[in-house]
Design an enzyme around this catalytic site. Sequence first.
Site, PDB file in Angstrom:
ATOM      1  CG  ASP A 157      -2.328   0.519   0.886  1.00 30.40           C
ATOM      2  OD1 ASP A 157      -2.423   1.431   0.040  1.00 30.40           O
ATOM      3  OD2 ASP A 157      -3.314   0.058   1.494  1.00 30.40           O
ATOM      4  CG  ASP A 217      -9.111   1.669  -1.193  1.00 34.78           C
ATOM      5  OD1 ASP A 217      -8.088   1.596  -1.905  1.00 34.78           O
ATOM      6  OD2 ASP A 217      -9.090   1.524   0.045  1.00 34.78           O
TER       7      ASP A 217
END
Length: 417
Positions: A157, A217
Amino acid sequence: MHLARTHLLSLATLVGSVISSVTAQQKPIERHLPAMGWNSWNSFHCNEIDEKLIRDTADILVSSGLAAVGYTYLTIDDCWSSGRDPKTGDLVADPKKFPSGMASLGAHIHSRGLKFGIYSSAGTRTCNAPADTGSLGREAQDAKLWASWGVDYLKYDNCFNEGQYGTEEKSFERYKKMADALLATGRPIYYSLCNWGQDFPWKWASKIGNSWRTTGDIGPSWNTPSPYCKCTVAGCDAYGSVNCPIMNILDKNIGLEPYASPTLGWNDMDMLEVGNAGMTTAEQLSHFVLWAVMKSPLILGNDLRTMDKATRTILAAREIVAVNQDPLGVPARLVQDWGKRQQVFAGPLVDGHVVVLLNRDSVPAKITASFDKIGLTSTTTARVRDLWRRLDIGTATGSFTVDAVLPHSVIIVKLQV
């Protein structure tokens, strides 16, 4: 929150020089087709993540037949770690959630014929876990630890990155450190970069990774605007870009097809929302088909323990999965567009062409795919197979028409001459 960028010639030259110096052999795993598997985040976030859930999910992937379809990577997302060992500095799996330890859990996953995935961030901490759980500055140590656990896949991430972004060069160098660390372990580990499309990873990540996220996302919504996902073009998502609708993500990926292939890697459109509340069955099928033909990794995000028959039928649609895993590896591209109400996507396969008719509108629509737009000719006669219904439906010459594609639905066919 995203920095504006001005691409000066000198910077572009420098970035090109740096990136071109990295060879294909420096990727931590050989290039191959888009990954398929399951990830804990969409359904569970930081809730219920524990050893029992992961063991049960591994067992269900096998017993449901989904593993046989190709879903083999099982990845534990954020919140698995409680911090670092004060003596060794190694990451520690939360002992309450994972009392048997990660090596034992990985052994169970492998015993089911699956592959073990783990999560971290190219920052000082992960997005939702305690301080000092990220891998920035600890790449070699963490990669070595994961390899000792038998990890096969890393989702990496972008949170708490200490400001090391804003240019392609900065992001490339930060993510390259982990690529080098994974390579040094000697264990093949699929490297999935998750930097939300920041600094245009499709331009540089192919040198170091296997796939790269292109957007913020995903959320379980067809096209409902989200105040947390205002970006509408590729490359403008940043920290906090979440709940992006399916159509928003699709639009951002249109035009990125040249950056994806078996010799480069894959544009990752994020994990699937099929089986999660928020969309109709038709919308979920459309979502699945579009991700498949665009050659995105197919990573399940639903709770397999409560999966219904309709969800399993979509996810196990072998002829659609086969398009995603087609050895030619060419993503479908937008070839016809009527004001973003109806669209046609198409691409070549090793044994024909795939064509998707998409009706984004709220009423049924007639859609025609013209053969001369998809690499055939206006006089070509082709056999037509409906890949969702697994049914040969005849032949077509010059074009293929469906009189009434239902709202938010797709028709996916293979054309063979």
